[in-house]
Design an enzyme around this catalytic site. Structure first.
Site, PDB file in Angstrom:
ATOM      1  N   ASP A  50      28.493 -13.584  -7.721  1.00  0.00           N
ATOM      2  CA  ASP A  50      28.028 -13.681  -6.347  1.00  0.00           C
ATOM      3  C   ASP A  50      26.547 -13.276  -6.351  1.00  0.00           C
ATOM      4  O   ASP A  50      26.009 -12.785  -7.345  1.00  0.00           O
ATOM      5  CB  ASP A  50      28.856 -12.802  -5.405  1.00  0.00           C
ATOM      6  CG  ASP A  50      28.740 -13.281  -3.964  1.00  0.00           C
ATOM      7  OD1 ASP A  50      27.789 -14.039  -3.664  1.00  0.00           O
ATOM      8  OD2 ASP A  50      29.574 -12.903  -3.132  1.00  0.00           O
TER       9      ASP A  50
HETATM   10  C1  NOJ Z   1      27.010 -14.247  -0.874  1.00  0.00           C
HETATM   11  C2  NOJ Z   1      28.424 -14.503  -0.445  1.00  0.00           C
HETATM   12  O1  NOJ Z   1      29.211 -13.369  -0.684  1.00  0.00           O
HETATM   13  C3  NOJ Z   1      29.057 -15.703  -1.109  1.00  0.00           C
HETATM   14  O2  NOJ Z   1      30.271 -15.975  -0.459  1.00  0.00           O
HETATM   15  C4  NOJ Z   1      28.148 -16.884  -1.089  1.00  0.00           C
HETATM   16  O3  NOJ Z   1      28.777 -17.982  -1.687  1.00  0.00           O
HETATM   17  C5  NOJ Z   1      26.858 -16.529  -1.809  1.00  0.00           C
HETATM   18  N1  NOJ Z   1      26.221 -15.435  -1.112  1.00  0.00           N
HETATM   19  C6  NOJ Z   1      25.899 -17.699  -1.933  1.00  0.00           C
HETATM   20  O4  NOJ Z   1      25.322 -17.995  -0.731  1.00  0.00           O
END
Ligand code: NOJ
Length: 739
Positions: A262
């Site tokens: 993430d």
């Molecule tokens: C943070 C989020 O937790 C995740 O769900 C998302 O896909 C990513 N950022 C990318 O934007």
């Protein structure tokens, strides 16, 4: 490309070029043809690694994607195309209801169709990978990201996980499919206190029983990528958790796709306190099996020194790079790096009749009628309607994660009513503001909410006066209230689960004048409605219903569509109850059946144990009766099947959908077992007065769990089988499992 050619390609890459394939940067690095200096400095990435980057985060739009891809290929020695990945969670330009709402449709086929359509739209805009589905089991309404999940149930989330992956990916046809990245592995839905990014800690048994199966279902459905979670699992951050990723995901489940972190999660290993610096963080992530580093400089700057010292092996690097190349190949990017990206096609798909009608259907099936006293709904023709509230004419119906959604296309509730009601029967006003205070909300990247603010006391008084006048005039007052979009979604944790105070105070002032009242709710989590429910006649939970939300709401309110949504996450009676969910354990002192005096049972002194509205609950305009539950045998043996049959009758003059739910309870196990677990369900349409026999097959598989010695097996003994229309309203039959 043949796999052999990919291996050959890998062999011709320098170490730096290989590392590049494992880096993902956001759009600001690619905004111009020249190197974007600002972001490079901010991230602290070695500038020449930007040229070698393998994938791009959250950049969409055919023109832009084509430009960036072209520029990249012109400057790439091996012409390895960039992968474009983005958060396309529940729609692209056409937005469907938030996943928590989609769950309430209990219609995986419909959700699959929504994702197929999303994949087409997003492909035209240049997307290759979507960071979806999010399948975290959610039981704590304080957590803002409940909105992104289909709910609290492991089995139901697994069913939806499969449908969602299949919908996005299809058979990987270029131009109409996206590679799917299931997230957030693992157990991100259980942060302590419901606070975003907080610690998750639970037994391995609970993890395997309740939290892991939906990710596994996505993997079994063939999802191409998995995203690591921000949280800890067994006190090791998921992004550095080799047990989770290498042992469970890759070895046990056989996942051979790409593992991506993430956002910034590798660098965050330092803040977690398991790595002393970026270099240690990069080493931990690599050792644990992470392939792509999303938006940090850790892999870009640290993998080379780690390789040179021999801390990381070239073999490990090669394996990760090959997985990324295989994904690019699976998507057909070596043959066509643009993969259907086309400004013309983007335009052509925009607002097509098919997509709008699917969005309308999905919204209609996702709305949940929570209360309908005195048959206030459907609205009777000829009645005068006043629609009042901050959501009455709001286009903010997409919810937080529809970042690419086309807000202009959103149909507001007011405009939907204007299409169908005579002007002399319909009036509307905003009435009050969304929130008492906007402090602390922050913003969400490029998403901002354009609220209509009432600037002065005079304006507020005038709005209230107008609302009271409309309430006096109308036969029915419809309040359109809810959470601000920024109050749910990522970083949207709350401790107060009620409607914003300014809205309830406003309703109290208008309600005395309302002859009948209907409350429409727009929110991204279960709310506490305990007080407000006694003040209104009907409540329709609308969630964030997406592009066609206004039409769908009008369809249900007028009775053109009979509500069929059923909750997939319990609505607490009080915030202090959470987490509250239907499949809990009995405890040694269950309050209803314990032999101890009531005081010394498992309960609250000031609130029931049960939620206000349980899992599986939802009303319709028809009524139904469930009867004659019969089992084909009361003994189940390995390899055999028990047929459980029930009669369901529509006992009204209105046709409608029933969601027939089947739960099983294992009465005695080597470890404690939940009081009930959903094991199957069927959504069916019944004509007025129609009676139908429904049959479910029960097998050993549905009785399996992680036993005391961690075997996944069914144990001999007695079981209860429940079938009904909500988790706490079922008929019961008993059977035993014998070997
Ligand atoms: C943070 C989020 O937790 C995740 O769900 C998302 O896909 C990513 N950022 C990318 O934007």
């Amino acid at each position: 490309m043949e796999e052999k050619q990919l291996v050959n390609l890998l062999e011709t890459l320098t170490v730096e070029e290989k590392i590049g394939q494992l880096i993902q940067l956001s759009g600001d690095f690619f905004n111009t043809d020249a190197m974007a200096v600002g972001p490079v400095q901010k991230l602290g990435i070695d500038p020449h690694m930007v040229q070698l980057t393998g994938s791009v985060l959250n950049v969409l739009g055919a023109d832009q994607v084509i430009r960036i891809q072209q520029h990249h290929l012109e400057h790439s020695r091996h012409k390895i195309p960039l992968l474009f990945m983005a958060d396309i969670v529940y729609g692209y330009k056409t937005v469907f209801p938030i996943p928590l709402a989609l769950g309430c449709s209990w219609n995986p086929g419909l959700v699959k169709a929504c994702n197929e359509l999303t994949a087409k739209e997003a492909c035209a805009a240049g997307a290759h990978v979507t960071f979806a589905p999010m399948v975290d089991v959610v039981r704590d309404a304080r957590w803002g990201r409940c909105m992104e999940s289909t709910g609290e149930d492991t089995y139901l989330n697994s069913v939806f996980a499969k449908a969602m992956v299949e919908g996005f990916q299809g058979d990987f046809t270029p131009g109409s499919s996206l590679a799917s990245c299931v997230k957030h592995y693992a157990a991100y839905g259980a942060p302590e206190g419901g606070r975003e990014y907080n610690t998750v800690d639970m037994s391995e048994r609970r993890l395997r029983e309740e939290y892991l199966p939906p990710y596994k279902a996505a993997v079994e459905a063939g999802c191409a990528l998995v995203m690591t979670a921000f949280n800890t699992v067994d006190e090791i951050p998921a992004t550095a958790n080799g047990w989770l990723m290498d042992e469970v995901l890759r070895r046990e489940w056989g996942f051979d796709g790409v593992l991506i972190t993430d956002y910034a999660a590798i660098a965050e290993l330092v803040a977690h306190g398991v790595a002393e610096d970026d270099k240690a963080a990069a080493r931990l992530a690599m050792e644990a099996g992470v392939d792509i580093d999303m938006k940090t400089a850790c892999y870009a700057n640290q993998l080379q020194p780690l390789l040179e010292e021999g801390t990381i092996s070239l073999k490990k690097l090669d394996e990760a790079v090959l997985r990324v190349l295989k994904l690019k190949n699976k998507l057909g990017l070596f043959e066509d790096p643009f993969r259907g990206a086309s400004p013309a096609r983007e335009q052509e798909l925009k607002g097509s009749a098919d997509s709008l009608s699917l969005s309308r259907q999905a919204a209609a099936e996702s709305l949940v009628l929570l209360q309908n006293l005195n048959s206030a709904l459907p609205l009777q023709p000829g009645k005068k309607i006043a629609l009042i509230g901050p959501y009455a004419d709001s286009k903010e119906l997409n919810g937080l994660w529809a970042v690419y959604g086309d807000k202009d296309q959103v149909v507001t509730v007011k405009s939907a009513f204007q299409e169908i009601l005579e002007p002399q029967l319909f009036k509307s006003t905003q009435g009050c503001e969304m929130l008492d205070s906007y402090e602390g909300l922050g913003s969400f990247g490029y998403l901002t909410q354009a609220d209509k603010r009432l600037e002065t006391d005079e304006q507020r008084a005038a709005e209230l006066e107008q609302a009271v006048a409309l309430a006096k005039w109308a036969d029915v007052v419809i309040f359109a209230m809810g959470e601000h979009t920024l109050q749910s979604g990522e970083a949207g944790s709350r401790t107060d689960l009620s409607l914003p105070g300014i809205q309830t105070a406003f309703m109290e002032q208008v309600l005395p004048w309302a002859k009948e009242s209907v409350l429409l709710l727009f929110n991204g989590r279960p709310l506490v409605l305990t007080d407000i429910k006694d003040k209104v006649d009907a409540i329709l939970e609308c969630w964030f219903p997406g592009t066609e939300g206004g039409h769908a709401i009008a369809d249900l309110l007028t009775g053109a569509v009979n509500p069929s949504g059923r909750l997939t996450m319990s609505f607490p009676y009080a915030a202090g109850q959470v987490p509250v969910y239907y499949n809990s354990f009995n405890t040694g002192r269950p309050s209803k059946t314990s032999t101890h005096s009531l005081r010394f049972t498992s309960r609250y002194l000031d609130c029931p144990n049960e939620p206000l509205y349980p899992f599986g609950y939802g009303l319709s305009y028809h009524t139904a009766e469930y009867s004659h539950l019969r089992l084909s045998s009361t003994v189940l043996r390995p390899g055999e099947v028990i047929e459980a049959e029930i009669e369901v009758q529509n006992t009204s003059g209105t046709s409608g959908d029933e969601v027939v739910q089947l739960y099983i309870r294992d009465l005695v196990g080597s470890v404690v077992r939940p009081v009930k677990e959903l094991r199957d369900f069927r959504k069916l349409h019944l004509q007025a007065g129609e009676q139908r026999k429904i049959s479910f097959s029960i097998t050993e598989e549905q009785l399996k769990f992680h036993t005391k010695d961690m075997k996944y097996a069914a144990e001999e003994g007695n079981f209860e089988l429940y079938i009904g229309n909500q988790s706490d309203n079922c008929l019961m039959a008993a059977f035993s499992f014998e070997r």
